[in-house]
Motif scaffolding. Structure first.
Motif, PDB file in Angstrom:
ATOM      1  N   LYS A   3       0.813  -1.211   0.000  1.00  0.00           N
ATOM      2  CA  LYS A   3       0.000   0.000   0.000  1.00  0.00           C
ATOM      3  C   LYS A   3       0.850   1.266   0.000  1.00  0.00           C
ATOM      4  CE  LYS A   3      -3.894  -2.191   2.363  1.00  0.00           C
ATOM      5  NZ  LYS A   3      -4.783  -2.160   3.558  1.00  0.00           N
ATOM      6  N   LYS A   4       2.036   1.192   0.588  1.00  0.00           N
ATOM      7  CA  LYS A   4       2.930   2.350   0.583  1.00  0.00           C
ATOM      8  C   LYS A   4       4.363   1.860   0.390  1.00  0.00           C
ATOM      9  CE  LYS A   4       2.164   6.086   2.910  1.00  0.00           C
ATOM     10  NZ  LYS A   4       2.014   7.158   3.944  1.00  0.00           N
ATOM     11  N   ILE A   5       5.007   2.351  -0.655  1.00  0.00           N
ATOM     12  CA  ILE A   5       6.359   1.933  -1.009  1.00  0.00           C
ATOM     13  C   ILE A   5       7.297   3.125  -0.885  1.00  0.00           C
ATOM     14  CG2 ILE A   5       7.843   1.055  -2.868  1.00  0.00           C
ATOM     15  CD1 ILE A   5       5.369  -0.431  -3.948  1.00  0.00           C
ATOM     16  N   LEU A   6       8.434   2.916  -0.244  1.00  0.00           N
ATOM     17  CA  LEU A   6       9.432   3.972  -0.109  1.00  0.00           C
ATOM     18  C   LEU A   6      10.632   3.655  -0.992  1.00  0.00           C
ATOM     19  CD1 LEU A   6      10.572   5.882   3.002  1.00  0.00           C
ATOM     20  CD2 LEU A   6      12.305   4.802   1.563  1.00  0.00           C
ATOM     21  N   LEU A   7      11.026   4.605  -1.812  1.00  0.00           N
ATOM     22  CA  LEU A   7      12.215   4.480  -2.643  1.00  0.00           C
ATOM     23  C   LEU A   7      13.307   5.369  -2.069  1.00  0.00           C
ATOM     24  CD1 LEU A   7      13.892   3.788  -5.196  1.00  0.00           C
ATOM     25  CD2 LEU A   7      12.716   5.678  -6.350  1.00  0.00           C
ATOM     26  N   ALA A   8      14.433   4.761  -1.714  1.00  0.00           N
ATOM     27  CA  ALA A   8      15.586   5.537  -1.265  1.00  0.00           C
ATOM     28  C   ALA A   8      16.287   6.069  -2.511  1.00  0.00           C
ATOM     29  CB  ALA A   8      16.529   4.660  -0.440  1.00  0.00           C
ATOM     30  N   ALA A   9      16.002   7.333  -2.850  1.00  0.00           N
ATOM     31  CA  ALA A   9      16.484   7.919  -4.103  1.00  0.00           C
ATOM     32  C   ALA A   9      17.816   8.622  -3.902  1.00  0.00           C
ATOM     33  CB  ALA A   9      15.453   8.919  -4.636  1.00  0.00           C
ATOM     34  N   THR A  10      18.740   8.380  -4.793  1.00  0.00           N
ATOM     35  CA  THR A  10      20.036   9.034  -4.769  1.00  0.00           C
ATOM     36  C   THR A  10      20.575   9.074  -6.188  1.00  0.00           C
ATOM     37  OG1 THR A  10      22.356   8.839  -4.051  1.00  0.00           O
ATOM     38  CG2 THR A  10      21.073   6.824  -4.164  1.00  0.00           C
ATOM     39  N   PRO A  11      21.287  10.130  -6.574  1.00  0.00           N
ATOM     40  CA  PRO A  11      21.840  10.208  -7.933  1.00  0.00           C
ATOM     41  C   PRO A  11      22.910   9.159  -8.199  1.00  0.00           C
ATOM     42  CG  PRO A  11      22.626  12.028  -6.573  1.00  0.00           C
ATOM     43  CD  PRO A  11      21.518  11.359  -5.807  1.00  0.00           C
ATOM     44  N   GLN A  12      23.387   8.463  -7.167  1.00  0.00           N
ATOM     45  CA  GLN A  12      24.387   7.419  -7.359  1.00  0.00           C
ATOM     46  C   GLN A  12      23.768   6.119  -7.861  1.00  0.00           C
ATOM     47  OE1 GLN A  12      26.076   7.821  -3.280  1.00  0.00           O
ATOM     48  NE2 GLN A  12      28.030   7.871  -4.349  1.00  0.00           N
ATOM     49  N   ILE A  13      22.449   6.057  -7.910  1.00  0.00           N
ATOM     50  CA  ILE A  13      21.755   4.855  -8.378  1.00  0.00           C
ATOM     51  C   ILE A  13      21.150   5.126  -9.748  1.00  0.00           C
ATOM     52  CG2 ILE A  13      19.842   3.269  -7.934  1.00  0.00           C
ATOM     53  CD1 ILE A  13      20.253   3.723  -4.986  1.00  0.00           C
ATOM     54  N   GLY A  14      21.402   4.250 -10.701  1.00  0.00           N
ATOM     55  CA  GLY A  14      20.860   4.432 -12.049  1.00  0.00           C
ATOM     56  C   GLY A  14      19.341   4.383 -12.054  1.00  0.00           C
ATOM     57  N   ILE A  15      18.728   5.170 -12.930  1.00  0.00           N
ATOM     58  CA  ILE A  15      17.264   5.240 -13.004  1.00  0.00           C
ATOM     59  C   ILE A  15      16.658   3.894 -13.373  1.00  0.00           C
ATOM     60  CG2 ILE A  15      15.321   6.285 -14.262  1.00  0.00           C
ATOM     61  CD1 ILE A  15      16.914   8.827 -14.472  1.00  0.00           C
ATOM     62  N   GLY A  16      17.395   3.086 -14.133  1.00  0.00           N
ATOM     63  CA  GLY A  16      16.857   1.804 -14.581  1.00  0.00           C
ATOM     64  C   GLY A  16      16.925   0.693 -13.563  1.00  0.00           C
ATOM     65  N   THR A  17      17.460   0.952 -12.391  1.00  0.00           N
ATOM     66  CA  THR A  17      17.582  -0.104 -11.388  1.00  0.00           C
ATOM     67  C   THR A  17      16.491   0.013 -10.323  1.00  0.00           C
ATOM     68  OG1 THR A  17      19.216   1.240 -10.194  1.00  0.00           O
ATOM     69  CG2 THR A  17      20.062  -0.350 -11.780  1.00  0.00           C
ATOM     70  N   ALA A  18      16.848   0.453  -9.121  1.00  0.00           N
ATOM     71  CA  ALA A  18      15.873   0.534  -8.025  1.00  0.00           C
ATOM     72  C   ALA A  18      14.696   1.462  -8.323  1.00  0.00           C
ATOM     73  CB  ALA A  18      16.572   0.955  -6.731  1.00  0.00           C
ATOM     74  N   PRO A  19      14.915   2.655  -8.899  1.00  0.00           N
ATOM     75  CA  PRO A  19      13.759   3.521  -9.192  1.00  0.00           C
ATOM     76  C   PRO A  19      12.751   2.871 -10.126  1.00  0.00           C
ATOM     77  CG  PRO A  19      15.772   4.794  -9.243  1.00  0.00           C
ATOM     78  CD  PRO A  19      16.189   3.361  -9.143  1.00  0.00           C
ATOM     79  N   LYS A  20      13.219   2.235 -11.181  1.00  0.00           N
ATOM     80  CA  LYS A  20      12.309   1.588 -12.126  1.00  0.00           C
ATOM     81  C   LYS A  20      11.511   0.489 -11.425  1.00  0.00           C
ATOM     82  CE  LYS A  20      12.055  -0.816 -16.574  1.00  0.00           C
ATOM     83  NZ  LYS A  20      11.153  -1.850 -16.049  1.00  0.00           N
ATOM     84  N   ALA A  21      12.191  -0.280 -10.581  1.00  0.00           N
ATOM     85  CA  ALA A  21      11.500  -1.341  -9.846  1.00  0.00           C
ATOM     86  C   ALA A  21      10.414  -0.769  -8.948  1.00  0.00           C
ATOM     87  CB  ALA A  21      12.511  -2.140  -9.024  1.00  0.00           C
ATOM     88  N   ALA A  22      10.736   0.315  -8.244  1.00  0.00           N
ATOM     89  CA  ALA A  22       9.763   0.936  -7.343  1.00  0.00           C
ATOM     90  C   ALA A  22       8.566   1.477  -8.120  1.00  0.00           C
ATOM     91  CB  ALA A  22      10.433   2.065  -6.552  1.00  0.00           C
ATOM     92  N   PHE A  23       8.821   2.170  -9.232  1.00  0.00           N
ATOM     93  CA  PHE A  23       7.727   2.714 -10.033  1.00  0.00           C
ATOM     94  C   PHE A  23       6.829   1.604 -10.578  1.00  0.00           C
ATOM     95  CE2 PHE A  23      10.968   6.234 -11.100  1.00  0.00           C
ATOM     96  CZ  PHE A  23      10.640   6.933  -9.945  1.00  0.00           C
ATOM     97  N   ASP A  24       7.425   0.515 -11.043  1.00  0.00           N
ATOM     98  CA  ASP A  24       6.639  -0.607 -11.579  1.00  0.00           C
ATOM     99  C   ASP A  24       5.765  -1.225 -10.494  1.00  0.00           C
ATOM    100  OD1 ASP A  24       7.782  -0.200 -14.033  1.00  0.00           O
ATOM    101  OD2 ASP A  24       9.189  -1.874 -13.911  1.00  0.00           O
ATOM    102  N   LEU A  25       6.325  -1.384  -9.302  1.00  0.00           N
ATOM    103  CA  LEU A  25       5.560  -1.967  -8.199  1.00  0.00           C
ATOM    104  C   LEU A  25       4.420  -1.062  -7.760  1.00  0.00           C
ATOM    105  CD1 LEU A  25       8.492  -3.440  -6.084  1.00  0.00           C
ATOM    106  CD2 LEU A  25       6.656  -4.755  -7.162  1.00  0.00           C
TER     107      LEU A  25
END
Length: 296
Positions: A3-25
């Motif tokens: 119901k609530k997902i937290l993404l630990a966002a940092t410019p050191q992480i590529g957009i196609g990795t953790a951010p993409k996974a979080a957005f898809d979920l």
């Protein structure tokens, strides 16, 4: 499921990795999204960044940059907030997780061109370990581009028959039911990297493997009745064999229990199977902290 997902966002992480996974979920589950970033602002008795730029201005600047970076992805995610704080990363993160009822944290492996010869494998990314050791919700670590976390079809659940592993298995069953996925229960007979276990050299290895599979069937069979599943076991060094099995079986997700024999749970240490698997290239890893769950 989430119901609530937290993404630990940092410019050191590529957009196609953790951010993409979080957005898809978030899209798959219709969940709220919290984008979190901590500014590593520090000072000494003589000076600090606040002498040059107010903390509020730095925080607002970071929030604006995050919104710009993920603007395209956030267009179809109306229920999102951006939280930027100043100070220690994991302390502030834990407060948000507990106060806002976050039920999944998505983190990525920091990628930096800076070479750190003093950092040893297993002691890197201590924020991940500190977060995992202090929250009830699971933590997903994504290291590779383009993970298939929104369409999970095969899950590898690593178990060592401990109580935390049993709890993590209950959660893995819930995930498998949600995605209608196949659940592969996997155990590695630790032969010992530095001190070989003499027990495994006294008779044929298949004797031990068959014994372990029978134990899995007795221990987990009832809970797995309504889930497509299989049991697998072989010998080796645990973290290497888990990674290898996930690759060979083309798994979409690896689920492991987070626990430690270390007295200081918040510290990462050499030889942590969970951390070594999570930070290795491959499919995403879901780390589940111990929580009493009834499924067997």
């Amino acid at each position: 499921m989430f119901k609530k997902i937290l993404l630990a966002a940092t410019p050191q992480i590529g957009i196609g990795t953790a951010p993409k996974a979080a957005f898809d979920l978030v899209r798959r589950h219709g969940a709220e999204l919290v984008l979190y970033h901590a500014l590593p602002i520090c000072g000494d008795p003589w000076s600090s960044f606040e002498d040059v730029v107010p903390t509020e201005q730095l925080v607002e600047s970071a929030r604006r940059k995050i919104a710009e970076l993920y603007a395209d992805d956030l267009k179809d995610i109306p229920g999102h907030t951006i939280r930027v704080v100043a100070g220690g990363a994991h302390e502030q993160l834990l407060k948000i997780i507990h106060t806002e009822g976050v039920d999944l944290v998505v983190m990525g492996h920091h990628r930096s061109a800076m070479v750190r010869p003093d950092r040893m494998w297993g002691v890197v990314d201590t924020t991940i370990r500190k977060v995992c050791s202090n929250v009830f919700c699971p933590v997903m670590v994504v290291t590779d581009e383009g993970p298939r976390v929104a369409d999970v079809k095969r899950i590898v659940m690593a178990t060592d028959f401990s109580t935390p592993s049993d709890s993590a298995l209950c959660y893995a069953i819930q995930v498998a039911r949600t995605y209608d996925a196949h659940l592969d229960i996997f155990h590695v007979m630790d032969i010992g990297q530095n001190c070989p276990n003499p027990e495994y050299y006294m008779q044929d290895m298949n004797v031990f493997i068959d014994r372990i599979k029978e134990r899995m069937a007795r221990r987990y069979g009832k809970a797995l009745e309504c889930v497509s599943h299989s049991f697998e076991c072989w010998e080796g060094v645990p973290y290497a064999e888990i990674i290898k099995h996930a690759r060979w079986s083309e798994a979409d997700l690896v689920i492991m229990a987070q626990y430690s024999s270390s007295e200081e749970l918040a510290k990462s240490f050499i030889g942590s199977t969970v951390i070594q698997v999570a930070l290795s290239p491959g499919c995403p890893s879901l780390i589940v902290n111990y929580r009493a769950r009834v499924c067997m």
